[in-house]
Design a protein around this motif. Structure first.
Motif, PDB file in Angstrom:
ATOM      1  N   MET A  99      18.198  -1.369   3.394  1.00 65.84           N
ATOM      2  CA  MET A  99      19.080  -0.588   4.216  1.00 65.84           C
ATOM      3  C   MET A  99      18.361  -0.004   5.221  1.00 65.84           C
ATOM      4  O   MET A  99      18.665   0.314   6.294  1.00 65.84           O
ATOM      5  N   ASP A 100      16.869   0.472   4.697  1.00 61.90           N
ATOM      6  CA  ASP A 100      16.101   1.181   5.926  1.00 61.90           C
ATOM      7  C   ASP A 100      15.175   0.333   6.290  1.00 61.90           C
ATOM      8  O   ASP A 100      14.055   0.812   6.979  1.00 61.90           O
ATOM      9  N   ASP A 101      15.241  -0.865   6.295  1.00 61.33           N
ATOM     10  CA  ASP A 101      14.084  -2.039   6.766  1.00 61.33           C
ATOM     11  C   ASP A 101      13.818  -1.723   8.188  1.00 61.33           C
ATOM     12  O   ASP A 101      12.714  -1.969   8.733  1.00 61.33           O
ATOM     13  N   ASP A 102      14.837  -1.210   8.981  1.00 57.87           N
ATOM     14  CA  ASP A 102      14.706  -1.323  10.398  1.00 57.87           C
ATOM     15  C   ASP A 102      13.660   0.037  10.809  1.00 57.87           C
ATOM     16  O   ASP A 102      13.107   0.020  11.912  1.00 57.87           O
ATOM     17  N   LEU A 103      13.444   0.801   9.854  1.00 58.03           N
ATOM     18  CA  LEU A 103      12.603   1.960  10.120  1.00 58.03           C
ATOM     19  C   LEU A 103      10.971   1.409  10.412  1.00 58.03           C
ATOM     20  O   LEU A 103      10.397   2.219  11.168  1.00 58.03           O
ATOM     21  N   GLN A 104      10.883   0.436   9.785  1.00 55.79           N
ATOM     22  CA  GLN A 104       9.557  -0.239   9.550  1.00 55.79           C
ATOM     23  C   GLN A 104       9.248  -0.446  11.430  1.00 55.79           C
ATOM     24  O   GLN A 104       7.962  -0.455  11.642  1.00 55.79           O
ATOM     25  N   ALA A 105       9.980  -0.648  12.275  1.00 56.25           N
ATOM     26  CA  ALA A 105      10.043  -1.227  13.471  1.00 56.25           C
ATOM     27  C   ALA A 105       9.929  -0.045  14.578  1.00 56.25           C
ATOM     28  O   ALA A 105       9.451  -0.309  15.570  1.00 56.25           O
ATOM     29  N   PHE A 106      10.383   1.021  13.914  1.00 53.17           N
ATOM     30  CA  PHE A 106      10.177   2.242  14.674  1.00 53.17           C
ATOM     31  C   PHE A 106       8.799   2.606  15.269  1.00 53.17           C
ATOM     32  O   PHE A 106       8.060   3.003  14.308  1.00 53.17           O
ATOM     33  N   ASP A 107       8.499   3.124  16.474  1.00 50.32           N
ATOM     34  CA  ASP A 107       7.430   3.679  16.660  1.00 50.32           C
ATOM     35  C   ASP A 107       7.468   5.243  16.503  1.00 50.32           C
ATOM     36  O   ASP A 107       8.673   5.888  16.266  1.00 50.32           O
ATOM     37  N   CYS A 108       6.653   6.013  16.770  1.00 50.67           N
ATOM     38  CA  CYS A 108       6.769   7.350  16.681  1.00 50.67           C
ATOM     39  C   CYS A 108       7.822   7.969  17.509  1.00 50.67           C
ATOM     40  O   CYS A 108       8.538   8.979  17.014  1.00 50.67           O
ATOM     41  N   ASP A 109       7.779   7.673  18.814  1.00 52.36           N
ATOM     42  CA  ASP A 109       8.969   8.386  19.549  1.00 52.36           C
ATOM     43  C   ASP A 109      10.431   7.952  19.156  1.00 52.36           C
ATOM     44  O   ASP A 109      11.141   8.628  19.196  1.00 52.36           O
ATOM     45  N   ALA A 110      10.639   6.714  18.709  1.00 55.59           N
ATOM     46  CA  ALA A 110      11.822   6.253  18.331  1.00 55.59           C
ATOM     47  C   ALA A 110      12.127   7.209  16.852  1.00 55.59           C
ATOM     48  O   ALA A 110      13.390   7.495  16.577  1.00 55.59           O
ATOM     49  N   VAL A 111      11.292   7.324  16.129  1.00 55.66           N
ATOM     50  CA  VAL A 111      11.461   8.158  14.834  1.00 55.66           C
ATOM     51  C   VAL A 111      11.941   9.488  15.171  1.00 55.66           C
ATOM     52  O   VAL A 111      12.947  10.125  14.393  1.00 55.66           O
ATOM     53  N   ILE A 112      11.089  10.087  16.141  1.00 58.44           N
ATOM     54  CA  ILE A 112      11.544  11.543  16.746  1.00 58.44           C
ATOM     55  C   ILE A 112      13.000  11.434  17.107  1.00 58.44           C
ATOM     56  O   ILE A 112      13.693  12.357  16.853  1.00 58.44           O
ATOM     57  N   ALA A 113      13.237  10.522  17.881  1.00 56.24           N
ATOM     58  CA  ALA A 113      14.570  10.366  18.537  1.00 56.24           C
ATOM     59  C   ALA A 113      15.732  10.104  17.549  1.00 56.24           C
ATOM     60  O   ALA A 113      16.828  10.795  17.525  1.00 56.24           O
ATOM     61  N   GLU A 114      15.252   9.476  16.494  1.00 52.36           N
ATOM     62  CA  GLU A 114      16.330   9.405  15.320  1.00 52.36           C
ATOM     63  C   GLU A 114      16.430  10.625  14.517  1.00 52.36           C
ATOM     64  O   GLU A 114      17.576  10.994  14.126  1.00 52.36           O
ATOM     65  N   VAL A 115      15.556  11.242  14.414  1.00 56.44           N
ATOM     66  CA  VAL A 115      15.693  12.539  13.511  1.00 56.44           C
ATOM     67  C   VAL A 115      16.496  13.460  14.308  1.00 56.44           C
ATOM     68  O   VAL A 115      17.097  14.453  13.686  1.00 56.44           O
ATOM     69  N   LYS A 116      16.076  13.735  15.865  1.00 56.00           N
ATOM     70  CA  LYS A 116      16.841  14.726  16.575  1.00 56.00           C
ATOM     71  C   LYS A 116      18.478  14.306  16.506  1.00 56.00           C
ATOM     72  O   LYS A 116      19.251  14.986  16.447  1.00 56.00           O
ATOM     73  N   LYS A 117      18.831  13.026  16.460  1.00 53.35           N
ATOM     74  CA  LYS A 117      19.999  12.678  16.479  1.00 53.35           C
ATOM     75  C   LYS A 117      20.749  13.007  15.130  1.00 53.35           C
ATOM     76  O   LYS A 117      21.862  13.539  15.149  1.00 53.35           O
ATOM     77  N   LEU A 118      19.953  12.583  14.242  1.00 57.28           N
ATOM     78  CA  LEU A 118      20.622  12.958  12.828  1.00 57.28           C
ATOM     79  C   LEU A 118      20.809  14.536  12.531  1.00 57.28           C
ATOM     80  O   LEU A 118      21.781  14.938  12.151  1.00 57.28           O
ATOM     81  N   ARG A 119      19.637  15.341  12.734  1.00 63.82           N
ATOM     82  CA  ARG A 119      19.959  16.850  12.966  1.00 63.82           C
ATOM     83  C   ARG A 119      21.096  17.185  13.978  1.00 63.82           C
ATOM     84  O   ARG A 119      21.648  18.108  13.294  1.00 63.82           O
ATOM     85  N   ALA A 120      21.315  16.583  14.946  1.00 63.38           N
ATOM     86  CA  ALA A 120      22.406  16.955  15.825  1.00 63.38           C
ATOM     87  C   ALA A 120      23.797  16.931  14.910  1.00 63.38           C
ATOM     88  O   ALA A 120      24.769  17.438  14.969  1.00 63.38           O
TER      89      ALA A 120
END
Length: 58
Positions: A1-22
């Motif tokens: 389910m979370d396999d897509d996270l492996q392809a995220f770079d640091c900026d993508a992870v930060i963007a995803e965290v911000k989206k989830l927090r919002a």
């Protein structure tokens, strides 16, 4: 389910965290008193915890 996270770079992870927090904040603030189920869960898990009964105006 979370396999897509492996392809995220640091900026993508930060963007995803911000989206989830919002999304979490939007859900939390949608009732102005917080999520009832979350509150009930806390009450069940720690019934002797101190209660803050003042409204938050933040």
């Amino acid at each position: 389910m979370d396999d897509d996270l492996q392809a995220f770079d640091c900026d993508a992870v930060i963007a995803e965290v911000k989206k989830l927090r919002a999304g979490i904040r939007q859900h939390r603030d949608s009732t102005m008193r917080g999520c009832i189920h979350y509150r009930q869960s806390l009450d069940n898990q720690a019934p002797d915890a101190p209660i803050h009964d003042k409204e938050f105006n933040g």
